[in-house]
Design a protein around this motif. Structure first.
Motif, PDB file in Angstrom:
ATOM      1  N   UNK A 125       0.839  -1.261   0.045  1.00  0.00           N
ATOM      2  CA  UNK A 125       0.065   0.159   0.179  1.00  0.00           C
ATOM      3  C   UNK A 125       0.796   1.183   0.043  1.00  0.00           C
ATOM      4  N   UNK A 126       2.228   1.263   0.125  1.00  0.00           N
ATOM      5  CA  UNK A 126       3.139   2.288  -0.097  1.00  0.00           C
ATOM      6  C   UNK A 126       3.598   2.719   1.303  1.00  0.00           C
TER       7      UNK A 126
ATOM      8  N   UNK B 137       6.637  12.349  10.663  1.00  0.00           N
ATOM      9  CA  UNK B 137       5.177  12.840  10.949  1.00  0.00           C
ATOM     10  C   UNK B 137       4.357  11.993  10.412  1.00  0.00           C
ATOM     11  N   UNK B 138       4.743  10.852   9.967  1.00  0.00           N
ATOM     12  CA  UNK B 138       3.623   9.881   9.306  1.00  0.00           C
ATOM     13  C   UNK B 138       3.649   8.474   9.784  1.00  0.00           C
ATOM     14  N   UNK B 139       4.037   8.402  11.187  1.00  0.00           N
ATOM     15  CA  UNK B 139       4.089   7.001  11.641  1.00  0.00           C
ATOM     16  C   UNK B 139       3.185   6.363  12.595  1.00  0.00           C
TER      17      UNK B 139
ATOM     18  N   UNK C 285       3.810  12.023  19.666  1.00  0.00           N
ATOM     19  CA  UNK C 285       4.335  12.062  18.351  1.00  0.00           C
ATOM     20  C   UNK C 285       3.632  11.125  17.282  1.00  0.00           C
ATOM     21  N   UNK C 286       2.846  10.213  17.772  1.00  0.00           N
ATOM     22  CA  UNK C 286       2.414   9.337  16.611  1.00  0.00           C
ATOM     23  C   UNK C 286       1.427   9.749  15.698  1.00  0.00           C
ATOM     24  N   UNK C 287       1.296   9.379  14.489  1.00  0.00           N
ATOM     25  CA  UNK C 287       0.318   9.887  13.675  1.00  0.00           C
ATOM     26  C   UNK C 287      -1.005   9.098  13.753  1.00  0.00           C
ATOM     27  N   UNK C 288      -0.968   7.978  14.418  1.00  0.00           N
ATOM     28  CA  UNK C 288      -2.099   7.028  14.607  1.00  0.00           C
ATOM     29  C   UNK C 288      -2.038   5.857  15.215  1.00  0.00           C
TER      30      UNK C 288
ATOM     31  N   UNK D 153      -1.394   8.679   5.086  1.00  0.00           N
ATOM     32  CA  UNK D 153      -0.475   8.879   4.009  1.00  0.00           C
ATOM     33  C   UNK D 153      -0.376  10.145   3.252  1.00  0.00           C
ATOM     34  N   UNK D 154      -1.588  10.812   3.304  1.00  0.00           N
ATOM     35  CA  UNK D 154      -1.616  12.250   2.939  1.00  0.00           C
ATOM     36  C   UNK D 154      -1.040  13.174   3.754  1.00  0.00           C
TER      37      UNK D 154
END
Length: 324
Positions: free
Chosen positions: A108-109, A179-181, A202-205, A321-322
């Motif tokens: 999925x990238x 920033x996207x982890x 600091x987690x993105x999700x 991802x965006x």
């Protein structure tokens, strides 16, 4: 198995009182500070997994006590720019397995970092990480009562610390966008993810599927299935240790970590799950402090949504991802 726990409308409102010790935050601050005294020393060694569309690396890093933890790192073949990343934690008894077991987020990238679980990997997928530390008390087979008489000795103190250190190790790789982890896991992996979400800013999700290691007392009292039954079986022999055992477990209860977590979360729950009862999952979800969603699988047991939940996650991850 018919529905056995609270009705869904009650589950959606179920927010039990948390059993939290006054020094909970201090305990975990000291634990992570002790772990930080050891250098991470992350190693990413190219690995031939016979996957032409994915680059694979064997991973080693230092977790709790400086112990070397194994893992995998996967990325789309030839990637050069920093990527959104998922750090995966594993279910009870399983190990890191093989790289081809972890392709969904990679194709999925996403860069994909898989943390092996110390001492596990002999029940299901194979693992490569020993646990050099043993608790000082007698224990039942399994991991739930290893060191259970003292939170400083308890097995999951080491595992949760490994989980935080896995995020730090992943961030050292140049293909990981800090920033996207996102972190994620199911069952025990969901419990580890909940703990890391509450301990690591600091987690993105966070993707938390049918989480284990939350609502210990309720789970132990309403189901007679492993692994929670290990606790009941221990107490059936070690009579009089109940207060001491549940005091230790309070330092590792997912509800207490959820109350400190702020990253967006996607949960899942199965309403016929007699391994991780739905009320314990909703207890964690309803205490979760950050933005949150939950997918409910009414007629499933501990398998939860399986590939249907993976589809939900991949759609949810697109916004990560965006950078949304």
């Amino acid at each position: 198995m018919p529905l056995f726990d609270k009705p869904l409308p009650e589950l959606r409102e179920y927010r039990p009182e948390r059993d939290e010790q006054p020094d909970f935050d201090d305990f975990w601050s000291r634990t992570l500070a002790e772990a930080a005294e050891f250098p991470l020393d992350p190693e990413f060694t190219p690995y031939d997994a016979a996957l032409s569309l994915v680059d694979v690396y064997d991973v080693r890093f230092s977790g709790w006590g400086g112990h070397r933890i194994a893992g995998w790192f996967l990325a789309p073949a030839g990637a050069t720019a920093p990527l959104p990343t998922v750090v995966h934690y594993i279910g009870y008894g399983g190990g890191r397995g093989f790289p081809h077991d972890w392709l969904a987020t990679a194709v999925a990238g996403f860069a994909t970092f898989v943390m092996d679980t110390r001492g596990q990997g002999s029940n299901g997928t194979p693992g490569d990480t020993p646990d050099p530390v043993g608790g000082q008390n007698a224990q039942t087979p399994g991991f739930m009562t290893r060191g259970i008489l003292d939170p400083a000795d308890y097995y999951y103190r080491r595992v949760f610390t490994d989980g935080v250190r896995a995020v730090d190790a992943a961030l050292t790789h140049p293909l990981v966008d800090p920033s996207r982890l996102v972190i994620g896991g199911g069952s025990q992996g969901g419990g580890i993810a909940t703990a890391v979400a509450g301990l690591r800013p600091g987690l993105a999700g966070a993707m938390i599927d049918v989480p284990f290691l939350t609502g210990y007392r309720r789970a132990t009292e309403i189901v007679e299935t492993q692994p929670y039954y290990e606790i009941a079986r221990y107490l059936s022999i070690h009579r009089g240790y109940e207060d001491r055992v549940f005091r230790t477990l309070s330092y590792f209860d997912g509800m207490n970590f959820a109350a400190r977590a702020t990253a967006p979360a996607l949960y899942s729950v199965a309403l016929m799950d007699t391994t991780c009862p739905p009320s314990t999952v909703f207890g964690s979800f309803n205490h979760y402090a950050g933005p949150k969603e939950i997918r409910v699988w009414p007629y499933n047991k501990h398998e939860g949504g399986q590939t249907f939940q993976t589809r939900e996650q991949l759609h949810w991850l697109r916004d990560i991802a965006k950078g949304a």
